[in-house]
Design a protein around this motif. Structure first.
Motif, short mmCIF file in Angstrom:
data_model
loop_
_atom_site.label_atom_id
_atom_site.label_comp_id
_atom_site.label_asym_id
_atom_site.label_seq_id
_atom_site.Cartn_x
_atom_site.Cartn_y
_atom_site.Cartn_z
N ARG A 49 14.29 -53.04 -29.28
CA ARG A 49 15.68 -52.63 -29.50
C ARG A 49 16.61 -53.24 -28.44
NH1 ARG A 49 16.14 -47.90 -32.66
NH2 ARG A 49 18.31 -48.58 -32.90
N LYS A 50 17.86 -53.43 -28.80
CA LYS A 50 18.89 -53.83 -27.85
C LYS A 50 19.60 -52.57 -27.39
CE LYS A 50 19.64 -58.53 -29.53
NZ LYS A 50 20.62 -59.52 -30.04
N VAL A 51 19.37 -52.20 -26.15
CA VAL A 51 19.71 -50.87 -25.67
C VAL A 51 20.71 -50.96 -24.52
CG1 VAL A 51 18.76 -48.67 -24.86
CG2 VAL A 51 17.32 -50.23 -26.19
N VAL A 52 21.63 -49.99 -24.49
CA VAL A 52 22.46 -49.79 -23.31
C VAL A 52 22.34 -48.32 -22.93
CG1 VAL A 52 24.55 -49.38 -24.71
CG2 VAL A 52 24.76 -49.99 -22.28
N VAL A 53 22.10 -48.08 -21.65
CA VAL A 53 22.00 -46.72 -21.12
C VAL A 53 23.27 -46.42 -20.34
CG1 VAL A 53 20.71 -45.15 -19.63
CG2 VAL A 53 19.49 -46.83 -21.02
N LEU A 54 23.96 -45.36 -20.74
CA LEU A 54 25.18 -44.91 -20.06
C LEU A 54 24.84 -43.65 -19.28
CD1 LEU A 54 28.25 -44.68 -19.50
CD2 LEU A 54 28.45 -43.52 -21.72
N THR A 55 24.96 -43.72 -17.96
CA THR A 55 24.67 -42.55 -17.14
C THR A 55 25.94 -42.04 -16.47
OG1 THR A 55 23.32 -41.66 -15.34
CG2 THR A 55 24.06 -43.93 -15.12
N ILE A 56 26.01 -40.73 -16.33
CA ILE A 56 27.13 -40.10 -15.65
C ILE A 56 26.60 -39.35 -14.44
CG2 ILE A 56 29.14 -38.58 -15.95
CD1 ILE A 56 27.50 -39.75 -19.06
N ASP A 57 25.39 -39.64 -14.04
CA ASP A 57 24.75 -38.93 -12.94
C ASP A 57 25.26 -39.44 -11.60
OD1 ASP A 57 21.30 -38.67 -11.75
OD2 ASP A 57 23.08 -37.51 -11.27
N PRO A 58 25.86 -38.60 -10.78
CA PRO A 58 26.39 -39.09 -9.51
C PRO A 58 25.32 -39.45 -8.49
CG PRO A 58 26.62 -36.71 -9.68
CD PRO A 58 26.14 -37.18 -11.01
N ALA A 59 24.05 -39.09 -8.73
CA ALA A 59 23.00 -39.40 -7.76
C ALA A 59 22.64 -40.89 -7.75
CB ALA A 59 21.75 -38.56 -8.05
N ARG A 60 22.99 -41.60 -8.79
CA ARG A 60 22.79 -43.05 -8.90
C ARG A 60 21.31 -43.46 -8.79
NH1 ARG A 60 27.72 -46.08 -8.20
NH2 ARG A 60 29.44 -44.63 -7.93
N ARG A 61 20.42 -42.58 -9.25
CA ARG A 61 19.00 -42.93 -9.24
C ARG A 61 18.67 -44.00 -10.27
NH1 ARG A 61 18.95 -37.44 -9.23
NH2 ARG A 61 18.32 -37.40 -11.41
N LEU A 62 19.48 -44.06 -11.33
CA LEU A 62 19.18 -45.00 -12.40
C LEU A 62 19.21 -46.43 -11.89
CD1 LEU A 62 18.68 -45.42 -15.43
CD2 LEU A 62 21.14 -45.54 -15.74
N ALA A 63 20.21 -46.79 -11.11
CA ALA A 63 20.30 -48.15 -10.58
C ALA A 63 19.10 -48.48 -9.72
CB ALA A 63 21.59 -48.31 -9.78
N GLN A 64 18.69 -47.55 -8.88
CA GLN A 64 17.56 -47.80 -7.99
C GLN A 64 16.28 -48.02 -8.79
OE1 GLN A 64 17.56 -44.37 -5.47
NE2 GLN A 64 19.56 -44.82 -4.57
N SER A 65 16.03 -47.17 -9.78
CA SER A 65 14.79 -47.28 -10.53
C SER A 65 14.74 -48.56 -11.37
CB SER A 65 14.60 -46.06 -11.43
OG SER A 65 15.64 -45.99 -12.39
N MET A 66 15.91 -49.09 -11.74
CA MET A 66 15.93 -50.29 -12.56
C MET A 66 16.08 -51.56 -11.73
SD MET A 66 18.07 -49.21 -15.94
CE MET A 66 17.35 -48.10 -17.15
#
Length: 462
Positions: A49-66
């Protein structure tokens, strides 16, 4: 009686369905919504799939894990995902103010847009007005869907215990824009010229005089200027919010309620499920994160504690001066095997003795393994010359750890069963707990694997 089993949520079927265009992960704070959203994005992209993940989490863990240095309001491609199968993964983090600015720039002429963006009241509103974050999350979702560059959008909703605030945001913002206060402030601009100023002086003087003492005259003027500049855009806010709300109700959208196997989290999850049903939002199921399991569930906590007590209070005395009695850590024959220790108790040749030991221990005593007879109720009355070997002490410690784990499993299962009893129709994916935090793509893949193959638990008669 046997426990009810909730229907299984098949994550791969959901992600592989080309009709699924939006997945919304919602739930209370601290239950793993961001990790779940990221793991779903990784798994979907690696399945084509062509996916986009939109996060509103202020902890910003998503950027680190990716492995992305920083996320912002623009979708960023994640390298090393979906290569070779046509899949892609992009990730972004909602910049509330920037999204608001983009809306103003798109719906106002350049001169009016500059006036709005420079207005102090607008700057305060766009940066932190109650409900603005949730509204802008819906606005950004609508923008992403309109671009049609991705066939799957995964939304990590704002962390909040006010369940589904983002569903209420359009209504709240609309109420604010339609409120009497804003309408009164807009009236002079609508009337125009001297008549407008006269109307303002006569009709609003009492209100502005009172409010100005609280807020200050300059703020009042900023609000009036903002209201006049935004007048033509108020309808656009409501129209777009209503369109996004309908998009969330459409068949191509799937809501996943994320929770942990804890009482408060599942109580909140039940509220989410009921609210989604009331708003006619399409619920796909419940993701139950951090579920604990055991490879020796046939050994109950009670029997494990009984066996640990037996090993602690009885056994062949070890002579530290006798080299034959000393345990050699380097010798594999002397090393205690945790699996063997549990297996010996779980599969003992005389289960009646183990049961008798558990019963006696429950009353405060213990059992002598060779005879099976109850000894003195007071453990201090045991022969002081009898002490367990190091292997027996290790086995006793492992048994106590196992007992604690089984108690956790029982508590989680009872909590889950209460939720299932209230909502038997909700499919559930149980995600086995990882030994550590998720901080990279490998961890996200592991979560994805657990999402697809939920932890299995033996349903025992109760």
């Amino acid at each position: 009686m046997s426990m009810d089993v909730a229907p299984r949520l098949d994550i791969d079927v959901l992600l592989d369905d080309p009709q699924t265009r939006i997945v919304v992960c919602c739930g209370s704070g601290g239950v793993g919504k961001t990790t779940t959203a990221a793991a779903l994005g990784v798994r979907a992209a690696e399945r084509g799939r062509k996916v986009v993940v939109l996060t509103i989490d202020p902890a910003r863990r998503l950027a680190q894990s990716m492995g992305i240095d920083a996320l912002d309001n623009i979708p960023r491609r994640v390298d090393g995902i979906g290569d070779g199968n046509g899949g892609e993964l992009h990730a972004m983090m909602l910049d509330m103010k920037r999204t608001f600015d983009e809306f103003v720039e798109a719906h106002a002429d350049p001169e009016r847009a500059r006036a709005i963006l420079a207005n102090p009241f607008y700057q305060s509103l766009s940066a932190g007005f109650a409900g603005t974050q949730e509204y802008m999350a819906m606005e950004k979702l609508g923008q992403l869907r309109a671009r049609d560059e991705w066939d799957l959008i995964i939304v990590d909703t704002p962390p909040s215990r006010s369940a589904l605030d983002f569903l209420d945001a359009p209504k709240r913002l609309g109420s604010f824009l339609d409120g009497k206060f804003i309408k009164v402030l807009m009236a002079p601009a609508k009337v125009g010229g001297k008549a407008g100023m006269k109307f303002l002086n006569v009709g609003v003087s009492m209100m502005t005089g009172t409010v100005s003492k609280v807020l200050g005259g300059q703020l009042m003027r900023d609000v009036q200027t903002f209201a006049a500049a935004m007048d033509t855009m108020f309808g656009g806010f409501r129209t777009r919010a209503e369109a996004t709300y309908r998009l969330l109700q459409a068949p191509g959208t799937a809501f996943l309620v994320v929770a942990a196997p804890e009482r408060d989290a599942l109580r909140e999850a039940a509220y989410f499920v009921e609210r989604l049903a009331a708003d006619r939002m399409p619920l796909a199921g419940l993701v139950l994160n951090r579920v604990h399991g055991s490879g020796a569930e046939q050994l109950s906590a009670e029997r494990a504690l009984a066996a640990a007590e037996i090993l602690t209070l009885t056994g062949d005395p070890a002579d530290p001066d006798d080299p034959d009695d000393a345990a050699d850590p380097a010798d594999p024959d002397d090393a205690a095997d945790p699996d063997d220790a549990l297996a010996n108790v779980a599969e003992g040749s005389d289960p009646a003795k183990n049961d008798a030991g558990a019963e006696n221990l429950a009353d405060g005593g213990f059992v002598d393994p060779p005879s099976g007879n109850a000894q003195a109720r007071n453990p201090s009355a045991a022969d002081p010359d009898v002490s367990p070997t190091s292997a027996e002490r290790l086995a006793a410690g492992l048994l106590r750890l196992h007992a604690e784990r089984m108690q956790v499993l029982g508590r989680e299962q009872r909590t889950h069963d209460r939720f299932t009893a209230l909502h038997p129709e909700v499919p559930v994916a149980q995600v086995a707990a990882l030994p550590g935090d998720v901080h990279d793509l490998a961890g996200l893949r592991a979560i994805g694997d657990r999402l697809a193959v939920p932890v299995e638990r033996t349903k025992r008669a109760g």
